[in-house]
Design an enzyme around this catalytic site. Sequence first.
Site, mmCIF file in Angstrom:
data_model
loop_
_atom_site.group_PDB
_atom_site.id
_atom_site.type_symbol
_atom_site.label_atom_id
_atom_site.label_comp_id
_atom_site.label_asym_id
_atom_site.label_seq_id
_atom_site.Cartn_x
_atom_site.Cartn_y
_atom_site.Cartn_z
ATOM 1 N N ARG A 60 0.831 -1.191 0.000
ATOM 2 C CA ARG A 60 0.000 0.000 0.000
ATOM 3 C C ARG A 60 0.877 1.257 0.000
ATOM 4 O O ARG A 60 2.028 1.216 0.394
ATOM 5 C CB ARG A 60 -0.901 0.023 1.235
ATOM 6 C CG ARG A 60 -1.995 -1.015 1.266
ATOM 7 C CD ARG A 60 -2.801 -0.907 2.549
ATOM 8 N NE ARG A 60 -1.944 -0.935 3.739
ATOM 9 C CZ ARG A 60 -1.546 0.137 4.403
ATOM 10 N NH1 ARG A 60 -1.943 1.347 4.038
ATOM 11 N NH2 ARG A 60 -0.766 0.023 5.457
ATOM 12 N N LYS A 201 -8.054 -3.064 1.899
ATOM 13 C CA LYS A 201 -7.897 -2.134 3.010
ATOM 14 C C LYS A 201 -8.747 -0.884 2.823
ATOM 15 O O LYS A 201 -9.094 -0.213 3.806
ATOM 16 C CB LYS A 201 -6.424 -1.763 3.191
ATOM 17 C CG LYS A 201 -5.575 -2.918 3.735
ATOM 18 C CD LYS A 201 -6.109 -3.472 5.046
ATOM 19 C CE LYS A 201 -5.186 -4.518 5.652
ATOM 20 N NZ LYS A 201 -5.791 -5.190 6.828
ATOM 21 N N HIS A 221 -8.958 -4.610 13.701
ATOM 22 C CA HIS A 221 -7.921 -5.212 12.862
ATOM 23 C C HIS A 221 -7.339 -6.388 13.647
ATOM 24 O O HIS A 221 -6.380 -6.248 14.401
ATOM 25 C CB HIS A 221 -6.836 -4.178 12.552
ATOM 26 C CG HIS A 221 -5.851 -4.623 11.530
ATOM 27 N ND1 HIS A 221 -4.557 -4.174 11.495
ATOM 28 C CD2 HIS A 221 -5.967 -5.482 10.486
ATOM 29 C CE1 HIS A 221 -3.919 -4.725 10.483
ATOM 30 N NE2 HIS A 221 -4.753 -5.528 9.863
ATOM 31 N N SER A 240 2.626 -7.160 12.190
ATOM 32 C CA SER A 240 3.480 -8.146 11.522
ATOM 33 C C SER A 240 4.620 -8.588 12.427
ATOM 34 O O SER A 240 5.252 -7.768 13.098
ATOM 35 C CB SER A 240 4.073 -7.546 10.241
ATOM 36 O OG SER A 240 3.072 -7.349 9.278
ATOM 37 N N LYS A 244 0.499 -13.403 15.050
ATOM 38 C CA LYS A 244 -0.970 -13.391 15.036
ATOM 39 C C LYS A 244 -1.528 -14.527 14.181
ATOM 40 O O LYS A 244 -2.428 -15.252 14.607
ATOM 41 C CB LYS A 244 -1.473 -12.039 14.520
ATOM 42 C CG LYS A 244 -2.990 -11.914 14.512
ATOM 43 C CD LYS A 244 -3.447 -10.579 13.961
ATOM 44 C CE LYS A 244 -3.230 -10.494 12.464
ATOM 45 N NZ LYS A 244 -3.922 -9.345 11.843
ATOM 46 N N THR A 245 -1.003 -14.668 12.974
ATOM 47 C CA THR A 245 -1.517 -15.711 12.070
ATOM 48 C C THR A 245 -1.256 -17.094 12.636
ATOM 49 O O THR A 245 -2.134 -17.960 12.658
ATOM 50 C CB THR A 245 -0.876 -15.577 10.676
ATOM 51 O OG1 THR A 245 -1.177 -14.280 10.155
ATOM 52 C CG2 THR A 245 -1.408 -16.635 9.723
ATOM 53 N N ASP A 259 -8.206 -11.387 9.803
ATOM 54 C CA ASP A 259 -7.687 -10.022 9.707
ATOM 55 C C ASP A 259 -8.649 -8.906 10.120
ATOM 56 O O ASP A 259 -8.222 -7.932 10.714
ATOM 57 C CB ASP A 259 -7.222 -9.765 8.269
ATOM 58 C CG ASP A 259 -6.263 -8.595 8.159
ATOM 59 O OD1 ASP A 259 -5.424 -8.422 9.054
ATOM 60 O OD2 ASP A 259 -6.362 -7.833 7.175
ATOM 61 N N ARG A 324 2.759 -12.319 -1.061
ATOM 62 C CA ARG A 324 1.507 -12.671 -0.390
ATOM 63 C C ARG A 324 0.714 -13.687 -1.184
ATOM 64 O O ARG A 324 0.964 -13.915 -2.370
ATOM 65 C CB ARG A 324 0.644 -11.418 -0.172
ATOM 66 C CG ARG A 324 1.191 -10.510 0.915
ATOM 67 C CD ARG A 324 0.238 -9.376 1.227
ATOM 68 N NE ARG A 324 0.709 -8.563 2.334
ATOM 69 C CZ ARG A 324 0.315 -8.704 3.595
ATOM 70 N NH1 ARG A 324 -0.560 -9.643 3.920
ATOM 71 N NH2 ARG A 324 0.785 -7.932 4.541
#
Length: 538
Positions: A60, A201, A221, A240, A244-245, A259, A324
């Site tokens: 982004r 986003k 988020h 990041s 979390k994932t 997410d 990604r």
Amino acid sequence: MQEFGLKSQKNDLSTLNMTVREAHWNLSQAELIEEAVLNKEAHLADSGALMCDTGKFTGRSPKDRFIVKDDKTKDAVWWGDINIPFSESNFDQLYAKMMSFLEDKKVYVRDAYAGADKTHRLRIRVVNTMAWHNLFCYNMFLRPEQYKLESFDPNFTIICVPEFEADPEVDGTRQKNFAIVNFTKRMILIGGTGYSGEMKKGIFSVLNFILPHEENVLSMHCSANMGIEDRDTAIFFGLSGTGKTTLSADPNRLLIGDDEHGWTEKNVFNFEGGCYAKVIDLSEEKEPDIWNAIKYGAILENTRFKPGTREVDYTNCEVTENTRVSYPIYHIRNAVDPSIGGIPKNIFFLTCDAFGVIPPIQRLSKGQAMYHFISGYTSKVAGTEAGVTEPQLVFSACFGSPFLPLHPARYAELLGKKMEEHDTNVWLINTGWTGGPYGVGKRISLKYTRAMISAALSGVLNNVGYRKHSIFGAEIPLTCPNVPNEILSPRETWKNDQAFYKKANDLARKFNDNFSKFEEFANDEIMAGQPKPNPNYE
């Protein structure tokens, strides 16, 4: 204008004053994959996934994201470096130029939802010039039943045209690329960038305005999962590199989403219909769920093949470290459908503390939870971003500051209200260093982190003793099953008490310095949650 596919009979492109050469409506995955390959937008990998490049922009561009400032937004949006104002006249001018640009173009139109809760969902129409972007939207947004497409009536529109570039001097943009949200006209314009995440986003930012501001729903988020038997919901916030994932993708629990979520008076619901995961250095051993989700229908971004093969080399970062994959959530074997869970019993704030002074688990009071939520602390570690070779201190409000149109205190107050109403536990989990800072100590074992989260989820930690951290003030459990007691206290893992307290004071001051820009909007309860440096250890 030629039109193909399953088109809404209720609302077509004429409502956008859009005329194009060809419009392909709501194509299937197979049709879009075929189109992307024929258009030379993509290649097929041996897994069946589509491999695409995003062009000049591999992420982004936050400084080129704007919000139209008008009667609806002028007094509601938190204006500044994150939410940059854009004039109504410049928006209208840019829109007219985009419509003119599209007159001889082929476009792909998709109708979709954002929000698994029917009461709070957006009905989105996306217009793309690239087939793989339209497939990305099939993956990432929720897919209406076919019979509903015939009468689909959108209430928000995305127009994404990477080939169209703005003239900054004339159009009021910073550069040739742009992403502009207009809440009054309920539209997002994206141009000059092929990075698909701008669409995802963009809609997240829209929901971050509409839900808290107009519907009193907390937008978050975060990832969320639930127990298989008792269906208890847990939420995981983290930037990041915090895990979390990994920690939310628990094979013993059902995935609600990875997410973006909303918290209503009745439930937690996923905004999305898919997952958008980093794949740098991905392996089947480390991330089996993501690995197995990369199959036909998935989209890989900015990856490369191993020479002479169609096998993806996930270690290759020659384009970017932000490689990604996008895939529909049903590629995850334990995903729950619909993506809705109950009121959360436990919330986990994940941080990777490179100072090595935050305990591996703490229970936060309501005030502390709001304070840490607004702070959004972690350290960027090597591999999370290009050029980062040593940990860098990061504060990102509400663990997602680039996507917050409202002031962070608004989201924090909603969180505190819901914590109090539902007696929800909030835990601060450090997945970073222990026994010393980066370069001296070592990363906390994933095995211990999983054990602590399991103990919190099971309720075991409701029945143990606690002591307060002398600087950060939160409660540290004295014992936890399958975790050595000394691991629970960061001071005990250091060899030098003076060095520990000095480093803890240093981090506490950085928290307080960062929070100074939020103080005028924060209530007394939030301010009481801030850490207090110990003057005895200067």
